[in-house]
Design an enzyme around this catalytic site. Structure first.
Site, PDB file in Angstrom:
ATOM      1  N   CYS A 108       0.565  -1.021  -0.546  1.00 44.11           N
ATOM      2  CA  CYS A 108      -0.009   0.323   0.069  1.00 44.11           C
ATOM      3  C   CYS A 108       0.383   1.022   0.021  1.00 44.11           C
ATOM      4  O   CYS A 108       1.326   1.508  -1.004  1.00 44.11           O
ATOM      5  CB  CYS A 108      -1.311  -0.141   1.001  1.00 44.11           C
ATOM      6  SG  CYS A 108      -2.041   0.890   1.340  1.00 44.11           S
ATOM      7  N   HIS A 194      -3.199  -5.615   0.610  1.00 40.71           N
ATOM      8  CA  HIS A 194      -3.347  -5.791   1.228  1.00 40.71           C
ATOM      9  C   HIS A 194      -3.167  -7.051   2.366  1.00 40.71           C
ATOM     10  O   HIS A 194      -4.452  -8.026   2.095  1.00 40.71           O
ATOM     11  CB  HIS A 194      -4.089  -5.558   2.988  1.00 40.71           C
ATOM     12  CG  HIS A 194      -3.801  -4.035   3.138  1.00 40.71           C
ATOM     13  ND1 HIS A 194      -2.523  -3.088   3.639  1.00 40.71           N
ATOM     14  CD2 HIS A 194      -4.749  -2.967   2.765  1.00 40.71           C
ATOM     15  CE1 HIS A 194      -2.977  -1.784   3.581  1.00 40.71           C
ATOM     16  NE2 HIS A 194      -3.729  -1.260   3.277  1.00 40.71           N
ATOM     17  N   GLU A 196      -1.618  -9.434   3.707  1.00 41.40           N
ATOM     18  CA  GLU A 196      -1.946  -9.688   5.441  1.00 41.40           C
ATOM     19  C   GLU A 196      -3.376  -9.908   5.719  1.00 41.40           C
ATOM     20  O   GLU A 196      -3.009 -10.334   7.500  1.00 41.40           O
ATOM     21  CB  GLU A 196      -0.377  -8.338   6.405  1.00 41.40           C
ATOM     22  CG  GLU A 196      -1.339  -7.679   6.454  1.00 41.40           C
ATOM     23  CD  GLU A 196      -1.433  -6.574   5.592  1.00 41.40           C
ATOM     24  OE1 GLU A 196      -1.215  -5.113   5.800  1.00 41.40           O
ATOM     25  OE2 GLU A 196      -1.341  -6.563   4.272  1.00 41.40           O
TER      26      GLU A 196
END
Length: 697
Positions: A108, A194, A196
């Site tokens: 990001c 993202h 994660e």
């Protein structure tokens, strides 16, 4: 009155501590450094890396390249963040890190920063992406090896890479926007999304590719290493101190208390349950009974009256008066969500201090234990979690008073580096029953933050314009024949596929949008937002999956909308321009307790409890179906059912009715809640996180 902890299963050694069956002399674990740009999900990155058995250090973004080189990290990950690389004074990294020869993954903001440093362009676009979207990727990139060309990912950003830096290539697209880049010879990779979070379906594989294929990690850092580290830290921090452990009955505080007992022995830990008056119906009684079954005896303090009339000192930082302080209203007269949270958090500490006296403990040698998790600290904007993250909402266990006690060394929080599912795994390893560790979370402030209080409607200057845009979205097909300003804005903010969806949706459905004059908390682009709720309604049966798609699309177009709900009971015919005066009065609390009790009872009896991670039931000060001509004053309130499916509790989705949870179960909830006196309508929250947080305030 002193409650002493029993042993919580598992194998014990002669000194009463759990054997972790591990080789404590294992070789030194390899490490990856994560440079923190202030992302809400920054600490989720190192959690994902640790899950893959690679240890991490979490350091400030500006950490010098010399420090990174000295520590011999295997790779660098640069997190997302709330800022813009085009700010006058942007947060910046040491550009020399790119000369160390280490693999680097920018996520990001980190992706944009890398592109900017290498002379690419980053611009703010009229369209935002806040939610789960499908992107196209180039699987020839090592980062995406083994993945299909279409991927569901979480995007949350306003800025975007518009011109790729020399030497880089585009490896991912979200419509017309660049979603990923790389320079493989230099082992540099950037992703706008993202990886994660759970909403990025193949995020774990992306990390595997980066850590093992690109960085050459082997993975030798186990969960047992982390548990033993916790025990070692507890012994070091606490020494011979007595511990007052606050136990709500939820998984976090229960596991925290069990872990403390394993580390220090039961005689040092005093377990206290504080009933703040905002517990669920019969919740405190059930907590005591369930924990007694595992040998945990609680000192129970009924502090309902204390909390109800409590207040606390608030402060703000202003240019002219940086230390301005004042006392809040009493809790039962407070409408502001942040004030409510701070009052409750500080009152917990005050009641705990009284408990220390009642238990004849020495305040100087007694420490307070909290089951604080990493998401609590992240959302509260605690410096423990990140030096740059935006505060989304103040958690009761991270108020200014708690932070002061931390600085004084009076607080022990052994789970502060863990996420919810990790705590559940830890609880199982400590021998706790699965029905305890798998309980739905219930916030410390309880139902107090599930009542949206208010004295006046929330309608800013953008209220009327937002209503026009919403009407255009649900009537998109008809609007195409009458082009106007709002239609142009919608087109600029959406892809061709999304425009086609709106066209088909409006042709099939007759749906009304109602902008509610209340606000709820959300997170967009790693920043806190507090803004509108949109209610969808119809006299006809609407496909729930289509409603979910629309709920994802609306905040992307209207950045001032945090939450989208579906209102049962037919089309809303009249606009809502005012609200029902609402405080945390005893009558209001009885309504929310009964609604919450009925909804959970139905969910439990239907056998669907395990299909959801959490189900907040929220009371909002909105009275529908009043004829504005007769000027009937608002006097009723409405209930929102907020289902939530997640693993990490940092991101998640609402349950799709008919897919994730049977329609008849939700309709039964609606039917029973509607019988409660004073309820106007029952609504269903369709919002993912982001843009809407799990709780409404």
């Amino acid at each position: 009155m002193a409650a002493k902890m029993s042993k919580f299963g598992g194998r014990s050694s002669g000194n009463g501590h759990t054997e972790m069956n591990q080789n404590t002399a294992a070789k030194k674990a390899e490490k990856v450094v994560i440079l923190d740009a202030g992302a809400q999900y920054g600490k989720v990155i190192d959690r994902r890396v640790r899950e893959l058995q690679v240890d991490t250090d979490f350091l400030p973004l500006e950490t010098p390249a010399s420090v990174i080189q000295k520590n011999k990290y295997k790779a660098i990950i640069i997190s997302g963040g709330p800022g813009s690389v085009n700010d006058v004074n942007p947060v910046w990294c040491d550009p020399h890190i790119f000369k160390l020869g280490l693999p680097i993954l920018g996520i990001c903001y980190g992706h944009q920063l890398m592109n900017k440093i290498f002379c690419g362009e980053v611009e703010k676009k009229s369209s935002r992406e806040d939610g789960q979207f499908e992107i196209s990727i180039d699987s020839s990139s090592v980062l995406f090896r083994g993945l299909s060309s279409k991927q569901e990912v979480l995007l949350t950003h306003g800025d975007t890479v518009t011109e790729v830096a020399p030497g880089f290539r585009v490896t991912g697209k979200s419509g017309n926007l660049i979603a990923a880049i790389d320079d493989e010879p230099k082992k540099l990779y950037g992703v706008q999304f993202h990886p994660e979070v759970d909403l990025t379906k193949c995020g774990i594989q992306i990390f595997k590719n980066f850590l093992f294929e690109v960085a050459g990690c082997t993975g030798n850092f186990t969960m047992q290493c982390r548990i033993q580290s916790c025990i070692d830290e507890i012994k070091k921090r606490c020494g011979s101190s007595k511990i007052l452990s606050l136990v709500s009955g939820g998984v976090d505080s229960t596991v925290c208390t069990a872990l403390l007992s394993k580390a220090l022995g039961g005689s040092s830990v005093y377990a206290v349950h504080i009933d703040n008056g905002f517990m669920r119906k019969d919740e405190s009684k059930q907590v005591v009974e369930s924990l007694a079954k595992i040998g945990l005896k609680l000192t129970v303090i009924n502090a309902s009256h204390t909390f109800y009339n409590s207040k606390t000192q608030l402060s703000s930082n202003e240019m002219d008066n940086p230390v301005k302080k004042w006392y809040s209203r009493t809790l039962n007269n407070t409408c502001e969500p942040e004030e409510k949270r701070k009052i409750i958090g500080d009152t917990f500490i005050q009641v705990a201090n009284e408990a220390i006296k009642d238990l004849k403990l020495d305040p100087k040698t007694t420490m307070l234990a909290q089951g604080t998790l990493r998401p609590d600290l992240i959302e509260s904007g605690s410096i423990i979690a990140s030096s740059k993250a935006d505060a989304i909402k103040t958690h009761h266990n991270d108020t200014e008073l708690v932070r002061t006690l931390r600085e004084e060394g009076k607080v022990i929080e052994p789970l502060r580096d863990f996420h919810k599912d990790e705590v559940r795994e830890l609880g199982v390893q400590l021998g706790l029953p699965r029905d305890i560790v798998s309980r739905h979370p219930f916030p410390g402030p309880g139902l107090a933050i599930r009542v949206i209080c208010g004295e006046a409607p929330y309608n800013k200057d953008d209220y009327a314009d937002t209503k026009v845009i919403l009407t255009t979205i649900v009537n998109y097909s008809q609007s195409l024949s009458k082009p106007h300003t709002s239609l142009i804005g919608i087109r600029n903010a959406t892809s061709v596929e999304e425009q086609q969806f709106m066209k088909e949706f409006s042709e099939k459905n007759n749906v009304a949008t109602t902008l509610l004059p209340i606000k709820t908390v959300g997170v967009q682009g790693d920043c806190r937002t507090y803004s509108y709720v949109v209610a969808l309604s119809s006299d006809e049966k609407v496909n729930y999956e289509d409603l979910m798609k629309l709920a994802k699309l609306i905040p992307r177009i209207c950045h001032n909308v945090n939450r989208v709900v579906y209102a049962f009971g037919g089309r809303i015919k009249h606009p809502i321009t005012d609200i029902t005066l609402t405080y945390l009065s005893t009558g209001v609390l009885e309504i929310i307790k009964e609604a919450d009790y009925l909804a959970r009872k139905i969910l439990r009896e239907s056998g669907q409890m395990k299909s959801l991670s959490q189900m907040p039931v929220v009371l909002i000060p909105v009275h529908f179906d009043r004829d504005p001509i007769n000027r009937v004053p608002p006097c009723q309130r409405s209930v929102v059912i907020r289902t939530f499916i997640t693993n990490d509790f940092m991101t998640g989705v609402a349950a799709t009715i008919g897919k994730d949870i049977p329609e008849n179960v939700i309709l039964e909830m609606v039917k029973e809640i509607q019988k409660i006196s004073g309820i106007s309508r029952v609504l269903y929250d369709l919002t993912s996180k982001p843009p809407g947080t799990t709780e409404w305030e």
